[in-house]
Design a protein around this motif. Structure first.
Motif, short mmCIF file in Angstrom:
data_model
loop_
_atom_site.label_atom_id
_atom_site.label_comp_id
_atom_site.label_asym_id
_atom_site.label_seq_id
_atom_site.Cartn_x
_atom_site.Cartn_y
_atom_site.Cartn_z
N PRO A 178 -41.32 -7.78 27.89
CA PRO A 178 -40.14 -8.40 28.52
C PRO A 178 -38.99 -8.60 27.55
CG PRO A 178 -41.92 -10.01 28.26
CD PRO A 178 -42.49 -8.67 27.94
N ILE A 179 -39.31 -8.89 26.26
CA ILE A 179 -38.24 -9.07 25.26
C ILE A 179 -37.48 -7.77 25.06
CG2 ILE A 179 -37.78 -9.58 22.84
CD1 ILE A 179 -40.15 -11.49 22.89
N ALA A 180 -38.22 -6.66 25.03
CA ALA A 180 -37.57 -5.36 24.84
C ALA A 180 -36.67 -5.02 26.02
CB ALA A 180 -38.65 -4.27 24.67
N ILE A 181 -37.13 -5.27 27.24
CA ILE A 181 -36.33 -4.97 28.42
C ILE A 181 -35.07 -5.83 28.46
CG2 ILE A 181 -36.29 -5.02 30.94
CD1 ILE A 181 -37.95 -2.76 29.80
N LEU A 182 -35.23 -7.11 28.17
CA LEU A 182 -34.07 -8.02 28.18
C LEU A 182 -33.09 -7.65 27.06
CD1 LEU A 182 -35.80 -11.45 28.92
CD2 LEU A 182 -34.41 -10.07 30.47
N SER A 183 -33.60 -7.18 25.93
CA SER A 183 -32.71 -6.75 24.85
C SER A 183 -31.88 -5.55 25.27
CB SER A 183 -33.55 -6.40 23.60
OG SER A 183 -34.25 -7.54 23.14
N ILE A 184 -32.52 -4.62 25.95
CA ILE A 184 -31.78 -3.45 26.45
C ILE A 184 -30.72 -3.89 27.46
CG2 ILE A 184 -32.00 -1.33 27.80
CD1 ILE A 184 -34.78 -0.97 26.53
N SER A 185 -31.09 -4.84 28.32
CA SER A 185 -30.13 -5.36 29.30
C SER A 185 -28.93 -5.99 28.59
CB SER A 185 -30.81 -6.41 30.20
OG SER A 185 -31.96 -5.87 30.81
N PHE A 186 -29.21 -6.74 27.54
CA PHE A 186 -28.14 -7.39 26.78
C PHE A 186 -27.20 -6.35 26.18
CE2 PHE A 186 -26.50 -9.06 22.74
CZ PHE A 186 -25.90 -10.24 23.16
N ALA A 371 -54.83 -9.53 32.67
CA ALA A 371 -53.62 -10.36 32.72
C ALA A 371 -52.39 -9.59 32.24
CB ALA A 371 -53.82 -11.62 31.87
N VAL A 372 -52.56 -8.81 31.17
CA VAL A 372 -51.43 -8.03 30.65
C VAL A 372 -51.00 -6.97 31.66
CG1 VAL A 372 -50.73 -6.39 28.87
CG2 VAL A 372 -52.01 -8.44 28.24
N ASP A 373 -51.98 -6.30 32.27
CA ASP A 373 -51.65 -5.31 33.29
C ASP A 373 -50.94 -5.97 34.47
OD1 ASP A 373 -52.80 -3.36 31.75
OD2 ASP A 373 -54.74 -3.41 32.79
N GLY A 374 -51.40 -7.18 34.83
CA GLY A 374 -50.76 -7.90 35.93
C GLY A 374 -49.33 -8.29 35.61
N ILE A 375 -49.10 -8.73 34.37
CA ILE A 375 -47.75 -9.11 33.96
C ILE A 375 -46.82 -7.89 34.00
CG2 ILE A 375 -46.37 -9.72 31.93
CD1 ILE A 375 -48.32 -11.82 31.26
N THR A 376 -47.32 -6.77 33.50
CA THR A 376 -46.51 -5.55 33.49
C THR A 376 -46.11 -5.16 34.90
OG1 THR A 376 -47.68 -4.80 31.52
CG2 THR A 376 -46.45 -3.15 32.76
N ALA A 377 -47.09 -5.22 35.83
CA ALA A 377 -46.80 -4.87 37.22
C ALA A 377 -45.84 -5.87 37.87
CB ALA A 377 -48.10 -4.79 38.01
N LEU A 378 -45.96 -7.15 37.48
CA LEU A 378 -45.13 -8.19 38.08
C LEU A 378 -43.72 -8.20 37.52
CD1 LEU A 378 -44.97 -10.77 39.89
CD2 LEU A 378 -45.70 -12.07 37.88
N MET A 384 -35.97 -5.09 37.22
CA MET A 384 -35.09 -4.21 37.99
C MET A 384 -34.08 -5.01 38.81
SD MET A 384 -35.87 -1.19 37.11
CE MET A 384 -34.99 -0.26 38.35
N VAL A 385 -34.54 -6.10 39.41
CA VAL A 385 -33.64 -6.96 40.19
C VAL A 385 -32.61 -7.60 39.27
CG1 VAL A 385 -33.51 -9.07 41.56
CG2 VAL A 385 -35.32 -7.41 42.01
N PHE A 386 -33.06 -8.05 38.11
CA PHE A 386 -32.14 -8.68 37.15
C PHE A 386 -31.07 -7.69 36.70
CE2 PHE A 386 -30.98 -9.47 32.71
CZ PHE A 386 -30.45 -10.75 32.81
N ILE A 391 -25.74 -5.97 36.09
CA ILE A 391 -24.93 -4.77 35.84
C ILE A 391 -24.21 -4.33 37.11
CG2 ILE A 391 -25.02 -2.35 35.13
CD1 ILE A 391 -27.45 -3.07 33.41
N GLY A 392 -24.96 -4.32 38.22
CA GLY A 392 -24.31 -3.97 39.49
C GLY A 392 -23.22 -4.96 39.87
N GLY A 393 -23.47 -6.25 39.59
CA GLY A 393 -22.45 -7.27 39.89
C GLY A 393 -21.17 -7.05 39.11
#
Length: 409
Positions: A178-186, A371-378, A384-386, A391-393
């Protein structure tokens, strides 16, 4: 775990020239703590040394990629496999050194091999490399040498290392994804604010009309980002550096962060299960190797990976040393689930504590995986919504003036 009071001297490599028993010239390399010891070892081998010199070390080190924990796990498995197949230890180490992918790993195994050939025990040879072989590793090897079951001990250590690395990888994935994804978003949002929106601003100036409030807000944010982006980036880098440094140097700060991490939503559950799995796996491995329980607990405390659990396990060790049952002490910490303490209780009563602890480790390692697989799927749809919202906003906000002009026409 028995304390090794023998002074382990660092073995170094010497080059030598001499005569063998038949008077023939011979040369080679030998490991020893000193030149005199090297000469003595050569004479024991029937070689009359004529010249013994310390081998010069490369100016810039041995080169190659650094050795990591996975390399040590692979090395341990290779030794275990070869010993089980009946290959002598010296030959096994020689084959591993020649077949190593990393030059640094080959050099490490050659160092260990040289010391074993010079007469050191395997455990003593490993102790001269504390950066790669910790006390737990060396003590287990020593117990295997004393019991004559070195192949079985290496197999147990290999399994322990493999499970530990797999567990560490899973927990790291749960925390970094999640940190990597949020960093890319930033970064994407930063590019929009600093590069894309200013180009729209130039277009809007030609309209000569008032801009919508959301667009004005985005332009104002863009101007702030353009003026202070370097300060923001530098501040983030400095904050991350200071945070990591505090974790390494300030024990109280690191302990408080470990406590917060255990209470963190979602990730905290994984860290808790991971600590229990490491505790059970380490305790099972050491206890099965014949290490006394109170000393095995000392190793488990260091391997738990969390200051809160480390403190609790040290308390358990003190209780066990005082004669209390381990499952009772574990329950008093309020960290271990009832299932864990009940299985430990059964193990203590049946005399199969190592088996029960191994089952606990297997269960919790599997739960960490799930649990890790569940977090990844969740977290993927959430990210994607974030991204779509932020960005879409921003894109929609910048197109609002164009939409208004189209409606006005």
């Amino acid at each position: 775990m028995a304390t090794n009071n023998k002074v382990i001297r660092k073995q170094i490599v010497f080059t030598y020239q001499g005569l063998n028993r038949r008077g023939g010239k011979i040369k080679g390399e030998i490991y020893a703590a000193s030149a005199s010891e090297a000469k003595g070892n050569l004479k024991k081998q029937g070689i009359t040394p004529t010249k013994v010199r310390k081998k010069p070390q490369p100016l810039f080190g041995s080169g190659g990629k650094p050795i990591d924990a996975k390399d040590i796990a692979v090395f341990t498995r290779q030794v275990a496999t070869m010993l089980t197949a009946g290959v002598p230890l010296v030959q096994s180490l020689d084959m591993i050194a020649k077949g190593a992918d990393k030059q640094s790993m080959s050099k490490l195994v050659q160092d260990v091999l040289g010391q074993v050939q010079a007469g050191s025990s395997v455990a003593d040879a490993l102790r001269t490399q504390p950066k790669y072989f910790d006390d737990l590793y060396c003590d287990l090897v020593e117990s295997g040498e004393k019991s004559g079951a070195l192949d079985g001990i290496f197999d147990r250590i290999a399994l322990y290392k493999e499970k530990s690395e797999a567990l560490k990888s899973k927990i790291k994935k749960a925390m970094t994804y999640p940190i990597a994804i949020l960093s890319i978003s930033f970064i994407v949002v930063g590019i929009l604010l600093v590069v894309v929106i200013p180009s729209f601003e130039d277009i809007f100036k030609s309209f000569g009309a008032d801009l919508p409030g959301p667009t004005m807000t985005a332009i104002a944010a863009s101007e702030v980002a353009q003026d202070y982006w370097a300060v923001v980036v530098a501040g983030i880098i400095i904050a991350v550096f200071l945070f990591k440094r505090a974790l390494r140097t300030n024990a109280k700060f690191a302990a408080s962060m470990d406590a917060l991490l255990l209470k963190a939503p979602i990730v905290g559950n994984i860290v808790n299960k991971g600590a229990i799995a490491r505790y059970a796996r380490t305790l099972s491995t050491t206890f099965a190797a014949g290490v006394p329980l109170h000393e095995a607990l000392n190793s488990a405390a260091g391997a738990s990976g969390n200051a809160v659990y480390k403190k609790a396990i040290q308390e358990i060790k003190a209780d066990v040393s005082a004669g209390n049952l381990m499952h009772v002490s574990m329950r008093a910490t309020n960290l271990f689930p009832d299932m864990v303490t009940q299985m430990v209780s059964i193990g203590e009563e049946s005399g199969a504590l190592d088996t029960m602890l191994e089952r606990v480790a297997n269960v919790y390692e599997q739960e960490v995986d799930d649990a890790v697989d569940g977090i990844t799927a969740l977290i993927e749809p959430f990210i994607m919504v974030f991204l779509g919202t932020v960005i879409g906003g921003l894109i929609v906000v910048m197109y609002l003036p164009i939409f208004q002009m189209g409606n006005a026409v």
